[in-house]
Motif scaffolding. Structure first.
Motif, PDB file in Angstrom:
ATOM      1  N   VAL A  55      75.977   7.039  37.448  1.00  0.00           N
ATOM      2  CA  VAL A  55      75.202   7.662  36.367  1.00  0.00           C
ATOM      3  C   VAL A  55      74.800   6.625  35.324  1.00  0.00           C
ATOM      4  CG1 VAL A  55      76.126   9.981  36.698  1.00  0.00           C
ATOM      5  CG2 VAL A  55      77.354   8.374  35.229  1.00  0.00           C
ATOM      6  N   LYS A  56      74.633   5.384  35.758  1.00  0.00           N
ATOM      7  CA  LYS A  56      74.195   4.330  34.839  1.00  0.00           C
ATOM      8  C   LYS A  56      72.753   4.569  34.415  1.00  0.00           C
ATOM      9  CE  LYS A  56      72.744   1.238  38.582  1.00  0.00           C
ATOM     10  NZ  LYS A  56      72.844  -0.125  39.147  1.00  0.00           N
ATOM     11  N   ALA A  57      72.311   3.800  33.413  1.00  0.00           N
ATOM     12  CA  ALA A  57      70.932   3.896  32.916  1.00  0.00           C
ATOM     13  C   ALA A  57      70.574   5.334  32.562  1.00  0.00           C
ATOM     14  CB  ALA A  57      69.936   3.319  33.925  1.00  0.00           C
ATOM     15  N   ASN A  58      71.489   5.989  31.795  1.00  0.00           N
ATOM     16  CA  ASN A  58      71.270   7.369  31.371  1.00  0.00           C
ATOM     17  C   ASN A  58      71.059   8.281  32.576  1.00  0.00           C
ATOM     18  OD1 ASN A  58      71.190   9.305  29.335  1.00  0.00           O
ATOM     19  ND2 ASN A  58      68.974   9.142  29.060  1.00  0.00           N
ATOM     20  N   ALA A  59      71.904   8.056  33.609  1.00  0.00           N
ATOM     21  CA  ALA A  59      71.797   8.825  34.857  1.00  0.00           C
ATOM     22  C   ALA A  59      70.388   8.727  35.427  1.00  0.00           C
ATOM     23  CB  ALA A  59      72.217  10.274  34.668  1.00  0.00           C
ATOM     24  N   TYR A  60      69.908   7.478  35.519  1.00  0.00           N
ATOM     25  CA  TYR A  60      68.574   7.208  36.050  1.00  0.00           C
ATOM     26  C   TYR A  60      67.530   8.045  35.308  1.00  0.00           C
ATOM     27  CZ  TYR A  60      70.930   4.953  40.055  1.00  0.00           C
ATOM     28  OH  TYR A  60      71.709   4.156  40.852  1.00  0.00           O
ATOM     29  N   GLY A  61      67.713   8.153  33.995  1.00  0.00           N
ATOM     30  CA  GLY A  61      66.772   8.873  33.163  1.00  0.00           C
ATOM     31  C   GLY A  61      67.019  10.360  33.040  1.00  0.00           C
ATOM     32  N   HIS A  62      68.005  10.877  33.749  1.00  0.00           N
ATOM     33  CA  HIS A  62      68.234  12.324  33.770  1.00  0.00           C
ATOM     34  C   HIS A  62      69.156  12.798  32.643  1.00  0.00           C
ATOM     35  CE1 HIS A  62      66.626  11.534  37.738  1.00  0.00           C
ATOM     36  NE2 HIS A  62      66.524  12.833  37.971  1.00  0.00           N
ATOM     37  N   PRO A 240      76.975   6.773  45.591  1.00  0.00           N
ATOM     38  CA  PRO A 240      75.557   7.153  45.590  1.00  0.00           C
ATOM     39  C   PRO A 240      75.006   7.221  44.174  1.00  0.00           C
ATOM     40  CG  PRO A 240      76.920   9.085  45.883  1.00  0.00           C
ATOM     41  CD  PRO A 240      77.851   7.905  45.915  1.00  0.00           C
ATOM     42  N   GLY A 241      73.754   6.823  44.037  1.00  0.00           N
ATOM     43  CA  GLY A 241      73.044   6.920  42.772  1.00  0.00           C
ATOM     44  C   GLY A 241      71.759   7.700  42.969  1.00  0.00           C
ATOM     45  N   ASN A 379      60.418   4.316  42.272  1.00  0.00           N
ATOM     46  CA  ASN A 379      60.857   5.537  41.596  1.00  0.00           C
ATOM     47  C   ASN A 379      62.054   5.297  40.671  1.00  0.00           C
ATOM     48  OD1 ASN A 379      62.724   5.142  43.653  1.00  0.00           O
ATOM     49  ND2 ASN A 379      62.389   7.109  44.642  1.00  0.00           N
ATOM     50  N   TYR A 380      62.950   4.364  41.032  1.00  0.00           N
ATOM     51  CA  TYR A 380      64.086   4.030  40.161  1.00  0.00           C
ATOM     52  C   TYR A 380      63.579   3.625  38.771  1.00  0.00           C
ATOM     53  CZ  TYR A 380      66.968   3.029  44.413  1.00  0.00           C
ATOM     54  OH  TYR A 380      67.644   3.065  45.598  1.00  0.00           O
ATOM     55  N   ASP A 381      62.614   2.715  38.764  1.00  0.00           N
ATOM     56  CA  ASP A 381      62.086   2.167  37.518  1.00  0.00           C
ATOM     57  C   ASP A 381      61.389   3.248  36.699  1.00  0.00           C
ATOM     58  OD1 ASP A 381      61.275   0.354  35.581  1.00  0.00           O
ATOM     59  OD2 ASP A 381      59.606  -0.420  36.749  1.00  0.00           O
ATOM     60  N   ILE A 382      60.627   4.095  37.387  1.00  0.00           N
ATOM     61  CA  ILE A 382      59.860   5.136  36.698  1.00  0.00           C
ATOM     62  C   ILE A 382      60.771   6.069  35.917  1.00  0.00           C
ATOM     63  CG2 ILE A 382      58.498   7.222  37.099  1.00  0.00           C
ATOM     64  CD1 ILE A 382      56.814   4.709  37.152  1.00  0.00           C
ATOM     65  N   VAL A 383      61.802   6.610  36.561  1.00  0.00           N
ATOM     66  CA  VAL A 383      62.643   7.600  35.876  1.00  0.00           C
ATOM     67  C   VAL A 383      63.606   6.939  34.889  1.00  0.00           C
ATOM     68  CG1 VAL A 383      62.426   9.356  37.648  1.00  0.00           C
ATOM     69  CG2 VAL A 383      64.275   7.666  37.835  1.00  0.00           C
ATOM     70  N   SER A 384      64.056   5.719  35.200  1.00  0.00           N
ATOM     71  CA  SER A 384      65.020   5.056  34.316  1.00  0.00           C
ATOM     72  C   SER A 384      64.385   4.569  33.025  1.00  0.00           C
ATOM     73  CB  SER A 384      65.672   3.869  35.041  1.00  0.00           C
ATOM     74  OG  SER A 384      66.402   4.301  36.156  1.00  0.00           O
TER      75      SER A 384
END
Length: 396
Positions: A55-62, A240-241, A379-384
């Motif tokens: 759940v790093k990076a603010n849970a991938y933006g979530h 899993p992330g 997609n990782y970059d977009i949501v994070s």
């Protein structure tokens, strides 16, 4: 009385509904999608294999705090973050399961980790000795995991030096070596040769540690892609992330199986609709100049929200289920879209109408992967990159 359209988000339009977020640009995160994705991953594991949710990076933006609470209730055994600050945020939110900081933590922060029962990653003896000294002075024991560099060539000790490192760590009075782990560089690619070579190096290390009575309780290597496509890498625990959030590890080479659901939708609303005459320009730098009469809509979302300005922007958003092209430069807090064709086909666009940046509207969808292709990233970059000032709402 006719019920207002659900696409209209004004206080006066729908008094029987919850008010919209304070800022009319927000993210909706589906609890049921997160739980669905968690169980689809869990179902692939042996009963003895633990699941550490990343759940790093603010849970991938979530939104890390609420996402972790949802996954904790679902049954996640542990959580992984990138920084000590992220771990402290989870503890403050009431997350009680074990937390591992995957990145580098300076020894000066050892007491904070101890105070909140947070495990830290180590990869050099100097830091280990400094952390041990702090823990001894406090009369406590610090839980640590050893990071092994099997081919990512980022953080980690090389496999040849790892047995000595493990022995040394187990010799420290106030350190408890709970785990040893590595990270794959190419598990999300069709060609698994490098990933398999990495895992072979890691397995050899584990076998040597086992022979010498040095193997820690937990060995872990599998990220989302490896969990899904390399089941022999599951070991004692998986990490899993991206798959937890219903997003592909790689849209072309490692798409998710059927049944996973994206958890995030990014929405905004129309702030103003106006006319643009031929020869008039839009936004800073006058990069777009109208060649015909147009209807344009201003949206309260910009690059300070993570909606990119340059070198490429999203290209278009969804209004009334149709693509509305972005005109001119995206500003810090606002952007402008062309709704001329949408009004001609679907009727008037009005203040308060819902706009989709990521998600589905009508028969059209802009996925995080599609947004990534448009911007030139993934997609990782977009949501994070969606900033914290964008409210997160958790829906069923």
């Amino acid at each position: 009385m006719e019920r207002p359209s659900p696409a209209r988000l004004t206080h006066s339009a729908a008094p029987d509904r919850d008010p919209p977020p304070l800022r009319p640009t927000w993210i909706e995160v589906s609890r049921s999608a997160l739980v669905n994705n968690y169980w689809r991953l869990r179902s692939r594991l042996a009963a003895t294999t633990k699941l550490m949710a990343v759940v790093k990076a603010n849970a991938y933006g979530h939104g890390a705090a609420e996402t972790a609470r949802i996954l904790q209730t679902a049954g996640a055994d542990a959580f992984a973050v990138a920084t000590l600050g992220e771990a402290l945020e989870l503890r403050a939110a009431g997350v009680e399961r074990p937390i591992l900081v995957l990145g580098y933590t300076p020894a000066a922060h050892t007491s904070l980790a101890l105070a909140h029962s947070i495990a830290l990653t180590l990869f050099d003896l100097e830091t280990a000795a400094a952390m041990d000294a702090v823990a001894r002075a406090l009369g406590q024991t610090l839980t640590v995991h050893l990071k092994v560099n099997t081919g990512m060539n980022r953080l980690g000790v090389k496999p040849a030096l790892a047995p000595q490192m493990v022995a040394a760590l187990q010799g420290f009075e106030a350190l408890r070596l709970e785990g040893v782990f590595t990270h794959f560089a190419t598990a999300d690619e069709v060609d698994k040769r490098h990933a398999e070579a990495q895992f072979t190096r890691f397995q050899r290390l584990l076998a040597e540690l086992e022979r010498n009575g040095l193997r820690p309780p937990l060995a872990h290597a599998a990220n989302s892609a490896a969990l899904l496509t390399m089941p022999h890498t599951h070991l004692d625990m998986v990490r899993p992330g991206i798959a937890l959030y219903g997003l592909d590890p790689d849209a072309e080479q490692c798409p998710l199986p059927e049944g996973f659901r994206p958890a995030l939708t990014w929405k905004t609303t129309v702030a103003q609709v106006s006319d643009l005459e031929p020869g008039e320009a839009v936004s800073y730098g006058r990069e777009f100049i109208a060649s015909r009469p147009m209807r344009i809509a201003a949206l309260p979302v910009g690059y300070a929200d993570g909606f990119p300005r340059k070198p490429q922007n999203w290209g278009s958003v969804l209004v009334h289920g149709r693509a509305a092209p972005i005109l001119g430069r995206v500003c810090m807090d606002q952007c402008v879209v062309d709704v001329t064709a949408i009004e001609a086909e679907c009727g008037p666009v009005r203040q308060g109408d819902e706009v989709i940046l990521i998600g589905r509207q009508g028969g059209e969808e802009i996925s995080a992967a599609e947004a990534g292709r448009r911007v030139g990233t993934n997609n990782y970059d977009i949501v994070s990159r969606i900033l914290a000032r964008v409210p997160r709402l958790y829906v069923d």
